[in-house]
Design a protein around this motif. Structure first.
Motif, PDB file in Angstrom:
ATOM      1  N   GLY A 198       0.808  -1.212   0.000  1.00 45.13           N
ATOM      2  CA  GLY A 198       0.000   0.000   0.000  1.00 45.13           C
ATOM      3  C   GLY A 198       0.837   1.256   0.000  1.00 45.13           C
ATOM      4  N   VAL A 199       1.961   1.238   0.736  1.00 43.73           N
ATOM      5  CA  VAL A 199       2.823   2.417   0.758  1.00 43.73           C
ATOM      6  C   VAL A 199       3.380   2.680  -0.632  1.00 43.73           C
ATOM      7  CG1 VAL A 199       5.062   3.261   1.535  1.00 43.73           C
ATOM      8  CG2 VAL A 199       3.455   2.342   3.181  1.00 43.73           C
ATOM      9  N   LEU A 200       3.829   1.605  -1.297  1.00 45.00           N
ATOM     10  CA  LEU A 200       4.318   1.790  -2.654  1.00 45.00           C
ATOM     11  C   LEU A 200       3.194   2.257  -3.556  1.00 45.00           C
ATOM     12  CD1 LEU A 200       6.639  -1.323  -3.040  1.00 45.00           C
ATOM     13  CD2 LEU A 200       7.299   1.049  -2.656  1.00 45.00           C
ATOM     14  N   GLY A 201       1.995   1.695  -3.358  1.00 49.63           N
ATOM     15  CA  GLY A 201       0.864   2.129  -4.158  1.00 49.63           C
ATOM     16  C   GLY A 201       0.510   3.558  -3.887  1.00 49.63           C
ATOM     17  N   ALA A 202       0.684   3.992  -2.650  1.00 53.93           N
ATOM     18  CA  ALA A 202       0.340   5.364  -2.304  1.00 53.93           C
ATOM     19  C   ALA A 202       1.264   6.360  -2.984  1.00 53.93           C
ATOM     20  CB  ALA A 202       0.420   5.567  -0.791  1.00 53.93           C
ATOM     21  N   VAL A 260      10.503   7.761   3.160  1.00 54.59           N
ATOM     22  CA  VAL A 260      10.728   6.357   2.815  1.00 54.59           C
ATOM     23  C   VAL A 260      11.252   6.239   1.387  1.00 54.59           C
ATOM     24  CG1 VAL A 260       9.638   4.094   2.568  1.00 54.59           C
ATOM     25  CG2 VAL A 260       8.896   5.643   4.395  1.00 54.59           C
ATOM     26  N   VAL A 261      10.677   7.009   0.472  1.00 58.34           N
ATOM     27  CA  VAL A 261      11.021   6.951  -0.945  1.00 58.34           C
ATOM     28  C   VAL A 261      11.946   8.122  -1.256  1.00 58.34           C
ATOM     29  CG1 VAL A 261      10.105   6.916  -3.280  1.00 58.34           C
ATOM     30  CG2 VAL A 261       8.786   5.918  -1.408  1.00 58.34           C
ATOM     31  N   GLN A 262      13.189   7.806  -1.659  1.00 55.34           N
ATOM     32  CA  GLN A 262      14.201   8.849  -1.812  1.00 55.34           C
ATOM     33  C   GLN A 262      14.960   8.686  -3.115  1.00 55.34           C
ATOM     34  OE1 GLN A 262      16.529   8.240   1.735  1.00 55.34           O
ATOM     35  NE2 GLN A 262      15.007   9.209   3.074  1.00 55.34           N
ATOM     36  N   GLN A 320      18.298  11.282  -0.483  1.00 53.01           N
ATOM     37  CA  GLN A 320      17.668  12.571  -0.239  1.00 53.01           C
ATOM     38  C   GLN A 320      16.171  12.489  -0.526  1.00 53.01           C
ATOM     39  OE1 GLN A 320      19.719  15.434  -2.675  1.00 53.01           O
ATOM     40  NE2 GLN A 320      21.322  15.795  -1.158  1.00 53.01           N
ATOM     41  N   ALA A 321      15.386  13.119   0.342  1.00 61.10           N
ATOM     42  CA  ALA A 321      13.959  13.247   0.066  1.00 61.10           C
ATOM     43  C   ALA A 321      13.779  14.243  -1.069  1.00 61.10           C
ATOM     44  CB  ALA A 321      13.219  13.726   1.315  1.00 61.10           C
ATOM     45  N   ASN A 322      12.885  13.947  -1.989  1.00 61.80           N
ATOM     46  CA  ASN A 322      12.683  14.824  -3.139  1.00 61.80           C
ATOM     47  C   ASN A 322      11.194  14.873  -3.454  1.00 61.80           C
ATOM     48  OD1 ASN A 322      12.541  16.086  -5.697  1.00 61.80           O
ATOM     49  ND2 ASN A 322      14.641  15.434  -6.168  1.00 61.80           N
ATOM     50  N   ARG A 334      15.173   4.953  -4.310  1.00 55.71           N
ATOM     51  CA  ARG A 334      15.629   4.283  -3.099  1.00 55.71           C
ATOM     52  C   ARG A 334      14.464   4.145  -2.113  1.00 55.71           C
ATOM     53  NH1 ARG A 334      20.318   3.153  -0.996  1.00 55.71           N
ATOM     54  NH2 ARG A 334      21.423   4.415  -2.550  1.00 55.71           N
ATOM     55  N   ILE A 335      14.273   2.937  -1.607  1.00 61.22           N
ATOM     56  CA  ILE A 335      13.291   2.691  -0.557  1.00 61.22           C
ATOM     57  C   ILE A 335      14.047   2.471   0.742  1.00 61.22           C
ATOM     58  CG2 ILE A 335      11.413   1.217   0.255  1.00 61.22           C
ATOM     59  CD1 ILE A 335      10.711   2.709  -2.263  1.00 61.22           C
ATOM     60  N   ASP A 336      13.876   3.356   1.707  1.00 59.58           N
ATOM     61  CA  ASP A 336      14.522   3.219   3.006  1.00 59.58           C
ATOM     62  C   ASP A 336      13.722   2.216   3.824  1.00 59.58           C
ATOM     63  OD1 ASP A 336      15.462   3.460   5.617  1.00 59.58           O
ATOM     64  OD2 ASP A 336      15.944   5.574   5.395  1.00 59.58           O
TER      65      ASP A 336
END
Length: 575
Positions: free
Chosen positions: A22-26, A119-121, A126-128, A162-164
Motif C-alpha cells: 500500500g505504501v508503494l501504491g500510495a 521512505v522513498v528517496q 535525499q527526500a525529493n 531508493r526505498i529506506d
C-alpha cells in the motif's frame, strides 16, 4: 476481549505485506524526466538493487526473473502473495493528471508527499518531493496503461528510486500496532454489546411495529432561500394524512442534515424522507465550500485547496443561518408559520458533517493539542488528520455552539485531535456516534471509539457497524456521479442495509431525544441493534452508563520485522 498471540502474528504478517504494498501504491501520483532503471531497497548500509525492467516483466507476464525468484524465496512469498504484488503493480486508478497535480499542490498533498519522501528517496538518500510529485503526475497522464504503481516507478525522474526499508518498517510497525489496537477495541465493544443484549432482551417485533406506526405522515418538499447559501435549503415538512393524528400544537421537531466533504444536499434523501414520514421535519443544506462542486473545482484546476481553512467556521454557521431563516419564517405569515418547533432541533452529520454537528453541540477547539500532533510525523493510519491539521491556520476561533441544537446523530465523525478530550467533554446534549470497522478515511478507533470515551453527557450511544466503511451511510454514493468516483470496494456491498439501520435507529433516537417519547428507549438498547443487524453489517450498540470501554493496548506485541539478513539484504553493501 484481546486477540491471541497467534492471531496477532498472522494479522501482523498479513497486514504488514498489505501495508508495504500500500505504501508503494500510495506513491502513485506526481512529475517529469527520464525513467528510473532500478529500485534500491536499503537498510542502513545494506542494499539490494531490483531492476524495474524485471518488475515490469513480472507485472505484464507473471514471469519471475532469476533475481526476483531468489528474492521471492527469501521473503517466503506464496503464489497468492505474488499475485497480489502483480495486481498492485498493474491495477490502474481512474484519476486525471490534472486532479493528481491539483491535490499534490494542496496543503494536504504536500504533507502527504513529505511523509512518503521519508521512505522513498533519490539514490543519494535525499527526500525529493518534486521528483515524487512529478512521477505521480506523469503516471496519471499515461495514455495507455494509466495511473499504476508500475508507471510511477518507471517515470520517477532519477536513475533509481531508493526505498529506506528501516523507515518503512518503522512506519509499518506503527500502523500495524494501530490496527491491532483497533481490532482489540472492536472486539471489546462487540463483546460488551453482546453481553448486555443477552442480559437485557427486548421485544424486537414490537419495537419494529412501534417505529413503523410513527410513519403516519406524507411530506411536502419546500425550497427555502437562506441568505449566504448559494443553493436553497430543502425542507422536508411532514403533512398530516386524512384520518390520522394532527400536527403537534408546538410544531414539528426539526433535524438539519450536514453532508460530508464532497457531498450535496441530496446525499441523505433516504434519511430525510424517512424521518419526515415519522413526524420530524428535516432540512438538508449544502455547504458550498466543501460540496461536490468544490472537489470538482480542485480536480479541474479551478481551486488550489481541498477546502479553504475558513470552511471549519463556515459549516457550523451555515447551519445556524439556516435555523435563523426557518425561525423567521416560522414566526411570520408564510407557509411555514407555526409549523416548526425550533426548541427541539437535532443535527445529523457525516464525516466533516460530523465535525459540524460536534461544533454546534458545544465541542471546543483544542489548538494547543492540535499543534502537538500536527503535522503528523509519519504516514498515518488516520488520513483524516490531514484535514484536521489544517485548522491550525484558524488562529483563535470563537465558539461555534448553537444552543438551539438539543441532540446530534453523527456518522464517521472527525475531530479527535481538533477537539481533544476537553473539547468533547464540553458537549452536554445527547449524542449518537456511528462508526464502521472498515473505515479507512476516519478510522473508527482513533476517530470514534476513543473520542466516545471523552464524552461526559449522560445520554450517549455508540453504534459500531461491522464491515461498515466511511461511505456506507451516504445515500447517493453508489450512483457514481461524484467528481471523484468511489471504488465499490471502498463503499462495501449492499450499502442499502446500512441506510435502513440509519432510518430505523435515527427515527427512534430523535423520537426519544427530541420528543421525549420513552417508548423508544428500548430501541436504543444493544439487544434491538443486534437483532436489526444482518450480514455483512452486524451491529453492536453501547449506551451510557453501560458503555464502559477504554482504549487498551493489545496483550502481545507484533513480531519483529525481518532483519536484513533474513530479508536477503546482506550481500550487497551500499557504495
Amino acid at each position: 476481549m484481546i486477540p491471541s498471540s497467534a492471531r496477532i502474528s498472522r494479522s501482523w504478517r498479513r497486514r504488514g505485506l498489505a501495508w508495504a504494498l500500500g505504501v508503494l501504491g500510495a506513491l502513485a501520483a506526481a512529475t517529469p524526466a527520464s525513467a528510473a532503471e532500478a529500485l534500491l531497497v536499503s537498510y542502513g548500509i545494506l542494499e539490494r538493487s531490483i531492476p524495474i525492467a524485471d518488475l515490469e516483466r513480472f507485472a505484464t507476464t507473471g514471469e519471475l526473473t532469476p533475481q526476483l525468484r531468489i528474492y521471492s524465496r527469501q521473503l517466503r512469498l506464496s503464489d497468492e502473495q505474488l499475485a497480489q504484488v502483480r495486481e498492485v503493480l498493474t491495477t490502474p486508478a481512474s484519476i486525471s493528471p490534472v486532479g493528481v497535480a491539483q491535490f499534490l499542490y494542496t496543503e494536504q498533498g504536500v504533507l502527504l508527499l513529505e511523509q512518503i519522501s521519508r521512505v522513498v528517496q533519490t539514490p543519494v538518500r535525499q527526500a525529493n518531493v518534486q521528483a515524487l510529485r512529478g512521477a505521480l503526475i506523469l503516471a496519471a497522464a499515461n495514455p495507455e496503461s494509466g495511473f499504476t504503481l508500475l508507471n510511477v516507478l518507471k517515470t520517477y525522474p532519477t536513475v533509481a528510486i531508493r526505498i529506506d526499508l528501516a523507515a518503512g518498517l518503522a512506519i509499518a510497525r506503527e500502523i500495524n500496532e494501530a490496527i491491532l489496537q483497533s481490532e482489540a477495541a472492536f472486539e471489546q465493544v462487540q463483546t460488551l454489546a453482546r453481553q448486555e443484549a443477552e442480559a437485557n432482551p427486548v421485544d424486537v417485533e414490537a419495537l419494529l411495529q412501534l417505529v413503523q406506526s410513527e410513519r403516519q405522515y406524507d411530506l411536502d418538499l419546500i425550497q427555502v432561500i437562506v441568505p449566504g447559501l448559494p443553493r436553497p435549503v430543502q425542507l422536508y415538512l411532514p403533512q398530516v394524512r386524512s384520518g390520522q393524528r394532527g400536527r403537534p400544537a408546538q410544531g414539528f421537531p426539526l433535524v438539519v442534515i450536514s453532508h460530508g466533504l464532497g457531498g450535496t444536499r441530496d446525499s441523505y434523501t433516504y434519511l430525510a424522507e424517512y424521518l419526515a414520514s415519522g413526524g420530524i421535519a428535516v432540512a438538508t443544506l449544502e455547504h458550498p465550500g466543501s460540496n461536490d462542486q468544490q472537489l470538482y473545482a480542485l480536480l479541474t484546476g479551478q481551486s488550489d485547496a481541498v477546502v479553504q481553512t475558513e470552511e471549519f467556521l463556515r459549516r457550523p454557521r451555515d447551519v445556524s443561518l439556516t435555523l435563523n431563516t426557518l425561525a423567521r419564517l416560522n414566526q411570520s405569515p408564510s407557509p411555514l408559520r407555526r409549523q416548526l418547533d425550533l426548541d427541539r432541533v437535532g443535527v445529523v452529520g457525516q464525516s466533516f458533517g460530523g465535525y459540524t454537528a460536534l461544533a454546534l453541540a458545544g465541542a471546543s477547539f483544542d489548538l494547543a493539542g492540535l499543534s502537538e500532533v500536527c503535522p503528523p510525523g509519519t504516514l498515518s493510519f488516520n488520513p483524516s488528520l490531514l484535514l484536521q491539521c489544517q485548522a491550525l491556520n484558524l488562529g483563535n476561533p470563537s465558539s461555534l455552539v448553537d444552543r438551539r441544537v438539543k441532540s446530534i446523530f453523527i456518522m464517521n465523525p472527525v475531530g479527535s485531535v481538533l477537539f481533544g478530550p476537553v473539547g468533547y467533554g464540553q458537549i452536554d446534549v445527547p449524542v449518537m456516534m456511528v462508526a464502521g470497522t472498515a473505515d479507512t478515511v476516519a478510522p473508527a478507533f482513533p476517530e470514534q471509539l476513543v473520542p466516545f470515551t471523552w464524552l461526559t453527557t449522560p445520554d450517549r450511544y455508540l453504534l459500531l457497524i461491522s464491515q461498515g466503511t466511511h461511505f456506507s451511510t451516504i445515500g447517493d454514493i453508489a450512483t457514481g456521479n461524484q467528481p471523484l468516483p468511489i471504488p465499490p470496494e471502498l463503499i462495501g456491498s449492499r450499502p442499502e442495509l446500512v441506510w435502513t439501520y440509519m432510518q430505523v435507529l435515527g427515527l427512534a433516537y430523535f423520537k426519544l431525544t427530541l420528543e421525549g417519547d420513552q417508548r423508544f428507549q428500548p430501541a436504543l438498547q444493544p439487544a434491538f441493534a443486534a437483532a436489526l443487524g444482518v450480514e455483512p453489517y452486524l451491529l453492536s450498540l453501547l449506551s451510557a452508563p453501560n458503555a464502559d470501554i477504554s482504549p487498551a493496548a493489545p496483550d502481545a506485541a507484533p513480531e519483529p520485522a525481518p532483519t536484513p539478513v533474513e530479508a536477503g539484504l546482506n550481500d550487497s553493501p551500499a557504495p
